[in-house]
Scaffold this active site. Structure first.
Site, PDB file in Angstrom:
ATOM      1  N   LYS A  83       0.829  -1.200   0.000  1.00 48.45           N
ATOM      2  CA  LYS A  83       0.000   0.000   0.000  1.00 48.45           C
ATOM      3  C   LYS A  83       0.869   1.258   0.000  1.00 48.45           C
ATOM      4  CE  LYS A  83      -3.938   1.860   2.678  1.00 48.45           C
ATOM      5  NZ  LYS A  83      -4.788   1.600   3.865  1.00 48.45           N
ATOM      6  N   SER A 158      -9.310   2.608   3.050  1.00 48.61           N
ATOM      7  CA  SER A 158      -8.327   3.223   2.195  1.00 48.61           C
ATOM      8  C   SER A 158      -7.439   2.239   1.433  1.00 48.61           C
ATOM      9  CB  SER A 158      -7.435   4.151   3.048  1.00 48.61           C
ATOM     10  OG  SER A 158      -6.737   3.417   4.047  1.00 48.61           O
ATOM     11  N   SER A 182      -9.711   0.125   7.262  1.00 51.69           N
ATOM     12  CA  SER A 182      -9.191   0.285   5.902  1.00 51.69           C
ATOM     13  C   SER A 182      -8.701  -0.983   5.238  1.00 51.69           C
ATOM     14  CB  SER A 182      -8.057   1.317   5.904  1.00 51.69           C
ATOM     15  OG  SER A 182      -8.556   2.602   6.151  1.00 51.69           O
TER      16      SER A 182
END
Length: 471
Positions: A83, A158, A182
């Site tokens: 990520k 996210s 997330s």
């Protein structure tokens, strides 16, 4: 191992078994995954920074180790993504913000360093909303990420790029972060399993500034539970430089072979907060399946432990974290994405008393959960209150026919982070039109391995890994 599946469809554990048994080597697997990425990612926009040359070098080294019978670990040669809010040495790491658009870190964040030392092949970075403070995935650096199951919808956030990559076959595992859901919510929106570890279970050093107090943790996202377990065994270890990890000194990450019967408090909704009826029905079915596996479920229609954190603490923590971060970037507010500008304006009206009040509420929440776990072993909820929504919208404005605010879809996750608890999202039956959804199991601090055992038991009884999106 499923020999008939394409290489990009195979799990990490399947790939590793092949590496050790004269199957396709890591270079062949990398070629297949890169070809898959080239085919689907122009539509998805999941992997925003690709390091094909670095990945090839790592795959070639791994292939040589497997040939010589000296792999570094069971995940040696497995292609993964990281990520974009987790620093990777020598690779652009933007945190989804124009403020970091050209930032190239010199060091791996500690979990990445551990994965690299174990031989994992890092493909690149996956897309995030700016500063990972939103529940969908779009930013001014790379743009919008789409859901492989329906490209008109968001994968959530996210970790939206991370889940889109794994769901579409761009690597079997993604490493994400979870500061308020997330990992869990986007994994639910894309038919994956995602683990939010206990606070401190995965030690963190050399990361971006912490804007969510101690709420945010690093964890894995995958199609199969055994892949989560394999990656947690590499990442989950304390480090003296991370005080939060000290509680796990001498406590290695262990997963029971079988899941013994447990007591589960089933919470289908929080008070009168709206939940999509399709989700309610699917999660109720999953609860029945857990009972059929021998677990004891008790439904709680009046669960209120999360109310104060959802209403007060998480918004205050996230807003003040953004305001603090922007003190490092004075005069550059115009570079922020539009959704963060009012958030920053609100944050600047908050004072120390409100921030300390939020922390006091968090401490109270942790005490109440300690008491709850004296009477139950796990808590079960839906992972999200809404199905994936149109990618043009920041959040679903209507849930179950009722007007919904920005965090209404996320009511089941942020309190877990505030309480420091581990939680896992597990795919349930999809919606009638095929959209994925999931349910969440939450444990006491340190119960990460037990959660994985429960999820693996459910997966073996009700497999989901053969579900692939139409992209």
């Amino acid at each position: 191992m499923n020999e008939t599946s394409a290489l990009w469809q195979r799990s990490a554990t399947e790939l590793a078994a092949g590496f050790g048994a004269s199957g396709p080597d890591p270079v062949e697997v990398l070629d297949a995954v890169l070809a898959r990425r080239n085919a689907v990612d122009p539509t998805l926009n999941a992997v925003v920074t690709l390091d094909a040359a670095g990945a090839r070098k790592a795959a070639e080294a791994s292939a040589a180790r497997w040939r010589e019978g000296r792999p570094l670990s069971p995940i040696d040669g497995v292609p993964i993504t990281i990520k974009d809010n987790i620093p990777v040495a020598g690779m652009r790491s933007t945190w989804g913000s124009l403020l970091y658009a050209d930032f190239v870190p010199e060091r791996d964040e500690l979990p990445v360093a551990r994965l690299r030392a174990a031989g994992a092949v890092i493909l690149g970075k996956t897309n995030v909303p700016e500063f990972t403070l939103q529940g969908y995935t779009d930013n001014r650096v790379f743009g919008l990420t789409r859901n492989p199951w329906n490209t008109g919808l968001t994968p959530g956030g996210s970790s939206g790029g991370a889940v889109a990559a794994v769901a579409a076959g761009i690597g079997p595992v993604a490493i994400g972060t979870d500061g308020g859901g997330s990992i869990r919510r986007p994994a639910s929106h894309t038919g994956l399993v995602g683990l939010k570890p206990s606070t401190g279970r995965v030690a963190r050093i050399d990361g971006f500034p912490a804007v969510l107090h101690d709420f945010e943790v690093i964890g894995p996202i995958a199609r199969r539970v055994d892949d989560l377990i394999a990656f947690m065994r590499v990442m989950a270890a304390p480090d003296p430089r991370d005080p939060l990890s000290a509680r796990f000194e001498g406590r290695p990450f262990e997963v029971p072979t079988e899941a013994a019967p447990v007591r589960i408090r089933f919470v289908p909704r929080f008070g009168d907060s709206p939940v999509d009826p399709i989700i309610r029905a699917s999660v109720a079915g999953a609860a029945q399946r857990l009972e059929a596996l021998g677990h004891r479920l008790e439904e709680d229609p009046r669960f209120d432990l999360a109310d104060a954190v959802n209403a007060i603490s998480w918004p205050i923590i996230s807003q003040t974290g953004l305001a603090w971060l922007m003190t490092r970037h004075e005069g550059k507010e115009a570079l922020l994405s539009e959704p963060l500008k009012p958030m920053l304006e609100s944050a600047r009206k908050l004072g120390a008393a409100q921030y300390l009040g939020a922390l006091d509420e968090v401490a109270r929440l942790r005490r109440r959960f300690a008491e709850l776990f004296e009477t139950v072993d796990f808590v079960m909820t839906p992972t999200t209150a809404a199905l994936a929504w149109p990618s043009s919208e920041v959040f679903p404005s209507v849930i179950d026919g009722r007007a919904a605010g920005p965090r209404a879809h996320a009511v089941f996750t942020a309190f877990v982070n505030a309480a420091g608890l581990p939680a896992i999202t597990i795919p349930a039956d999809p919606s009638p039109d095929g959209l994925p959804l999931g349910f969440q199991l939450i444990g006491r601090p340190g119960a990460d391995g037990l959660l994985c055992a429960l999820a693996r038991q459910f997966e073996r009884a009700h497999p989901w890994a053969d579900r692939w999106p139409p992209i």
